[in-house]
Design an enzyme around this catalytic site. Structure first.
Site, PDB file in Angstrom:
ATOM      1  N   GLY A  10       0.837  -1.204   0.000  1.00 30.17           N
ATOM      2  CA  GLY A  10       0.000   0.000   0.000  1.00 30.17           C
ATOM      3  C   GLY A  10       0.865   1.244   0.000  1.00 30.17           C
ATOM      4  O   GLY A  10       0.557   2.239   0.652  1.00 30.17           O
ATOM      5  N   ALA A  11       1.961   1.184  -0.766  1.00 27.83           N
ATOM      6  CA  ALA A  11       2.972   2.247  -0.708  1.00 27.83           C
ATOM      7  C   ALA A  11       2.800   3.305  -1.790  1.00 27.83           C
ATOM      8  O   ALA A  11       3.656   4.160  -1.962  1.00 27.83           O
ATOM      9  CB  ALA A  11       4.371   1.628  -0.803  1.00 27.83           C
ATOM     10  N   SER A  12       1.692   3.273  -2.528  1.00 24.07           N
ATOM     11  CA  SER A  12       1.497   4.247  -3.607  1.00 24.07           C
ATOM     12  C   SER A  12       0.852   5.535  -3.119  1.00 24.07           C
ATOM     13  O   SER A  12       0.687   6.476  -3.899  1.00 24.07           O
ATOM     14  CB  SER A  12       0.627   3.628  -4.710  1.00 24.07           C
ATOM     15  OG  SER A  12      -0.657   3.320  -4.193  1.00 24.07           O
ATOM     16  N   VAL A  59      -2.287  -7.356  -3.109  1.00 24.28           N
ATOM     17  CA  VAL A  59      -2.047  -8.230  -1.952  1.00 24.28           C
ATOM     18  C   VAL A  59      -3.122  -9.308  -1.776  1.00 24.28           C
ATOM     19  O   VAL A  59      -2.907 -10.277  -1.047  1.00 24.28           O
ATOM     20  CB  VAL A  59      -1.904  -7.426  -0.634  1.00 24.28           C
ATOM     21  CG1 VAL A  59      -0.704  -6.505  -0.688  1.00 24.28           C
ATOM     22  CG2 VAL A  59      -3.181  -6.657  -0.298  1.00 24.28           C
ATOM     23  N   ASN A  85       0.617  -2.956   5.236  1.00 24.51           N
ATOM     24  CA  ASN A  85      -0.127  -1.699   5.368  1.00 24.51           C
ATOM     25  C   ASN A  85      -1.323  -1.576   4.427  1.00 24.51           C
ATOM     26  O   ASN A  85      -2.282  -0.875   4.739  1.00 24.51           O
ATOM     27  CB  ASN A  85       0.863  -0.545   5.125  1.00 24.51           C
ATOM     28  CG  ASN A  85       0.180   0.792   4.922  1.00 24.51           C
ATOM     29  OD1 ASN A  85      -0.318   1.376   5.861  1.00 24.51           O
ATOM     30  ND2 ASN A  85       0.137   1.257   3.669  1.00 24.51           N
ATOM     31  N   TYR A 153     -14.864  -3.280   7.687  1.00 24.46           N
ATOM     32  CA  TYR A 153     -13.572  -2.706   8.085  1.00 24.46           C
ATOM     33  C   TYR A 153     -13.243  -3.071   9.531  1.00 24.46           C
ATOM     34  O   TYR A 153     -12.145  -3.543   9.839  1.00 24.46           O
ATOM     35  CB  TYR A 153     -13.631  -1.182   7.904  1.00 24.46           C
ATOM     36  CG  TYR A 153     -12.324  -0.467   8.109  1.00 24.46           C
ATOM     37  CD1 TYR A 153     -11.340  -0.485   7.116  1.00 24.46           C
ATOM     38  CD2 TYR A 153     -12.058   0.235   9.283  1.00 24.46           C
ATOM     39  CE1 TYR A 153     -10.134   0.178   7.304  1.00 24.46           C
ATOM     40  CE2 TYR A 153     -10.862   0.907   9.472  1.00 24.46           C
ATOM     41  CZ  TYR A 153      -9.898   0.877   8.480  1.00 24.46           C
ATOM     42  OH  TYR A 153      -8.705   1.540   8.664  1.00 24.46           O
TER      43      TYR A 153
END
Ligand SMILES: NC(=O)c1ccc[n+]([C@@H]2O[C@H](COP(=O)([O-])OP(=O)(O)OC[C@H]3O[C@@H](n4cnc5c(N)ncnc54)[C@H](OP(=O)(O)O)[C@@H]3O)[C@@H](O)[C@H]2O)c1
Length: 248
Positions: A10-12, A59, A85, A153
């Site tokens: 989730g690094a974008s 993922v 993440n 969630y």
């Protein structure tokens, strides 16, 4: 520090981007993973190609996670940290109105995706020399208390607490640390809607305070930098005045 290697999923954008960049600045080699390759390329270009690698990954897909770890080992040779993440929310609707497909999508990313990445990291930590490493799972304030209309969630974030503790327990035998960061209201694309007002337990809405995402990145760098004898099992980093501690 030169040979410590991290994967950030989730690094974008948001927390993943901020944490990945902060890890690079702290001397880590970082693999930035997410689905949007153009965003990853932009971020990695700012870090330098010796220090960072962009890998397009979803993922929730086992073969995509496998490819992410293979590319990491090919470039950097080992793994010391997974910042697990990547995550998503669902539209805030009463649970009887939540389509099953949306429930499954959230579970697939927030729980199955975090499991797949944790499992791949755990395997690598066990097999490499020197053995071991650290997995930091991104939980949430929602790992402790739900917002109204957040069943998918909240359920997945509660489950992450179980995942963290299993990693921390089973991992002891192999020098694998399991950690969790529970964040409240960091300013990222995910929390933009807080500026308009969030549903509250009493039925109204409230514009909620947010905090700079850099505070989360700094906490991740601290947790990541501990020696393997020490572990932050849980940390909560939140906007001071957000509704949580005072039952609202
Ligand atoms: N911001 C907060 O206050 C807060 C509070 C509590 C918990 N969290 C948690 O922190 C994490 C990041 O949140 P954020 O605020 O940074 O959200 P964000 O700004 O929406 O970023 C989410 C990131 O996850 C990636 N992602 C989503 N689905 C993915 C998938 N299937 N495979 C790979 N990557 C995927 C997105 O990239 P692509 O779209 O490019 O794939 C993006 O980089 C989440 O787990 C969230 O639950 C955030």
């Amino acid at each position: 520090m030169a040979d410590r290697v991290a994967i950030v999923t989730g690094a974008s954008a948001g927390i993943g981007e901020a944490a990945g960049v902060a890890l690079v600045k702290a001397g880590w080699k970082v693999v930035f993973a997410a689905r949007r390759g153009d965003q990853l390329d932009r971020i990695v270009a700012g870090c330098g190609k010796d220090q960072a690698l962009a890998v397009v990954a979803n993922v929730s897909r086992p073969e995509s996670v496998q490819n992410l770890f293979a590319k990491t080992l090919e470039k950097f040779g080992r793994l010391d940290l997974l910042f697990n993440n990547a995550g998503m929310g669902a539209p805030p609707v009463p649970m009887d109105e939540l389509p099953y497909e949306k429930w499954k999508e959230v579970v697939d990313v927030n729980l199955n995706g975090m499991f797949l990445c944790a499992q791949a990291a755990y395997r690598q930590f066990k097999r490499q020399h020197p053995q071991g490493g650290r997995i930091i799972n991104n939980g949430s304030i929602s790992a402790h208390a739900p917002r109204p209309f957040s069943v998918a969630y909240t359920s997945t974030k509660h489950a992450i607490t179980g995942l963290t503790r299993c990693i921390a327990l089973d991992g002891r035998a192999h020098d694998i640390c399991g950690s969790q960061i529970d964040i409240g209201n960091a300013a990222t694309p995910m929390t933009e809607r807080m500026l308009k007002g969030m549903p509250q337990a009493h039925g109204g809405t409230l514009v909620e305070p947010r905090m700079d995402v850099q505070h989360v990145a700094d906490a991740v760098v601290y947790m990541a930098g501990l020696p393997k004898e020490s572990n932050v099992l849980n940390i909560t980093v939140m906007a001071t005045k957000m509704p949580f501690v005072g039952r609202g």
